[in-house]
Design a protein around this motif. Sequence first.
Motif, short mmCIF file in Angstrom:
data_model
loop_
_atom_site.label_atom_id
_atom_site.label_comp_id
_atom_site.label_asym_id
_atom_site.label_seq_id
_atom_site.Cartn_x
_atom_site.Cartn_y
_atom_site.Cartn_z
N LEU A 68 11.55 15.29 15.86
CA LEU A 68 11.03 16.59 16.29
C LEU A 68 10.54 16.51 17.73
N TYR A 69 9.83 15.42 18.03
CA TYR A 69 9.29 15.27 19.38
C TYR A 69 10.42 15.21 20.41
N GLU A 70 11.41 14.39 20.13
CA GLU A 70 12.50 14.24 21.10
C GLU A 70 13.30 15.52 21.24
N PHE A 71 13.43 16.23 20.14
CA PHE A 71 14.14 17.51 20.17
C PHE A 71 13.47 18.47 21.15
N ILE A 72 12.15 18.58 21.03
CA ILE A 72 11.42 19.49 21.91
C ILE A 72 11.38 18.94 23.33
N ALA A 73 11.19 17.64 23.46
CA ALA A 73 11.16 17.04 24.80
C ALA A 73 12.47 17.32 25.52
N ASP A 74 13.55 17.24 24.80
CA ASP A 74 14.87 17.51 25.37
C ASP A 74 14.98 18.96 25.81
N THR A 75 14.55 19.85 24.92
CA THR A 75 14.61 21.28 25.23
C THR A 75 13.80 21.59 26.48
N VAL A 76 12.58 21.06 26.52
CA VAL A 76 11.71 21.34 27.66
C VAL A 76 12.32 20.76 28.93
N HIS A 77 12.84 19.55 28.83
CA HIS A 77 13.40 18.90 30.02
C HIS A 77 14.56 19.71 30.57
N GLN A 78 15.42 20.18 29.67
CA GLN A 78 16.60 20.90 30.15
C GLN A 78 16.24 22.27 30.70
N ALA A 79 15.18 22.87 30.18
CA ALA A 79 14.84 24.21 30.66
C ALA A 79 14.04 24.18 31.93
N THR A 80 13.16 23.19 32.07
CA THR A 80 12.24 23.22 33.19
C THR A 80 12.46 22.12 34.21
N GLY A 81 13.26 21.12 33.89
CA GLY A 81 13.42 20.03 34.82
C GLY A 81 12.34 18.98 34.67
N ALA A 82 12.30 18.06 35.64
CA ALA A 82 11.45 16.88 35.48
C ALA A 82 9.97 17.24 35.49
N ASP A 83 9.58 18.21 36.35
CA ASP A 83 8.15 18.49 36.47
C ASP A 83 7.64 19.42 35.37
N GLY A 84 8.50 19.76 34.43
CA GLY A 84 8.05 20.59 33.33
C GLY A 84 7.40 19.78 32.23
N LYS A 85 7.35 18.47 32.43
CA LYS A 85 6.86 17.60 31.38
C LYS A 85 5.41 17.88 31.03
N ARG A 86 4.65 18.39 31.99
CA ARG A 86 3.23 18.63 31.71
C ARG A 86 3.04 19.74 30.68
N PHE A 87 4.09 20.54 30.47
CA PHE A 87 3.99 21.61 29.49
C PHE A 87 4.48 21.19 28.12
N LEU A 88 4.96 19.97 28.03
CA LEU A 88 5.49 19.51 26.75
C LEU A 88 4.47 19.60 25.62
N PRO A 89 3.21 19.19 25.85
CA PRO A 89 2.23 19.33 24.75
C PRO A 89 2.09 20.76 24.26
N LEU A 90 2.06 21.70 25.20
CA LEU A 90 1.93 23.11 24.82
C LEU A 90 3.12 23.56 23.98
N VAL A 91 4.32 23.28 24.50
CA VAL A 91 5.51 23.75 23.80
C VAL A 91 5.64 23.07 22.45
N PHE A 92 5.34 21.78 22.41
CA PHE A 92 5.46 21.05 21.15
C PHE A 92 4.45 21.57 20.13
N SER A 93 3.23 21.85 20.59
CA SER A 93 2.22 22.39 19.67
C SER A 93 2.65 23.73 19.12
N LEU A 94 3.14 24.60 20.03
CA LEU A 94 3.58 25.92 19.57
C LEU A 94 4.72 25.79 18.58
N PHE A 95 5.68 24.93 18.91
CA PHE A 95 6.84 24.77 18.03
C PHE A 95 6.42 24.30 16.64
#
Lengths: 251, 125
Positions: A68-95
């Motif tokens: 699940l974590y890698e799935f969301i990490a992948d989604t976030v990375h592809q949508a926002t690029g490298a600097d979007g990683k700081r939002f991963l906790p937010l997106v993962f929590s929401l998901f």
Amino acid sequence: MAVSIDPIHQFELQPLVTLGHIGKQQLAFTQSALYMFAAVGIIALLTIVATAGRSVVPGRLQSLAETLYEFIADTVHQATGADGKRFLPLVFSLFMFVLILNLLGMIPYAFAVTSHLIVTFGLALVVILTVVIYGVAKHGTHFLGVFVPSGVPKPLLLIMVPIEIVSFLSRPISLSVRLFANILAGHIALKIFAFFVVQLLVAGAWGVLSPLPLALTIALTALEFLVAALQAYVFATLTAVYLADALHPGH
Amino acid sequence: MSGDPTGDGSGPEKAPADGDLSARLKRLETQLEGKRPKAAPSSAARTGASGGSAPLGQAMRLSTEFIAGVIAGGIIGYIVDHLFGSKPWGMIVMLMLGFVTGIYNVMRVSGFSGRKTEKDPRQES
């Protein structure tokens, strides 16, 4: 014999503990809140306890959490690029929150929290406020570039900018309405078709037909599980897409 | 799942070449980027990540995007009317604008508009 059907009844909030009143509005700890706490508990169990072992070869639960974590990490990375990683906790929590709530709602007799518009709108508001606040804090007035589409002739901007503004304002609405409407409609449809079985059975000879709605109910149940997962995924993906605007406004 | 990024970065043939951490991280990133297309060939195919259900999600998106545009226009129109006392006009104009926005949203989600090639693939998912 006159069994009445009330497919909406399942969505009523039942106060479990009444805390007090503001004006005429009752303040209470409802079953909705209870389910939310349960969802948070399950997520914590899944992510903290399951990965506590930190084994190199993951067990079943750890594997699930990591997937699940890698799935969301992948989604976030592809949508926002490298600097979007700081939002991963937010997106993962929401998901996870939406996914677990949706799946909890699929348990018979359970309450579907995400079938309430105010809950999903609250979640969407978190996303949009994050986009606006982070975008303004990081880019200042540059953030307004999100309203100016690129490669559009100057005169057309007169029309395109208002459209983009309304489009931006429609985002929390579409984000929340999609999730709420899908879950609400799915549960109502399930209830109604399941009730057809009962109605046909008590209608004498018509009972011969009762396997038809039963089959449909089973199919709908499978579809609802798909929708539950899919809507959580769509919610997370769109969150990432919108957050990308906060990171890189104006293209 | 394939949680061996460190094993990738400190591959036996290239590891001793540079001790600089940031350079190694950068190389690791390029290696990972090279590997990624196998899992998700393009942003369009990324929607297929959730199996065959992606088109279904797309379809659900389309309807709500349109409705949300109209609703947003209506709400803005109502607020404008409320603030400026321009009773029917704010609602009329903003509802029309909301309608246009809804169609624009749908076009963007379905990747129909040719422009904004940079933004579109992301919107598409």
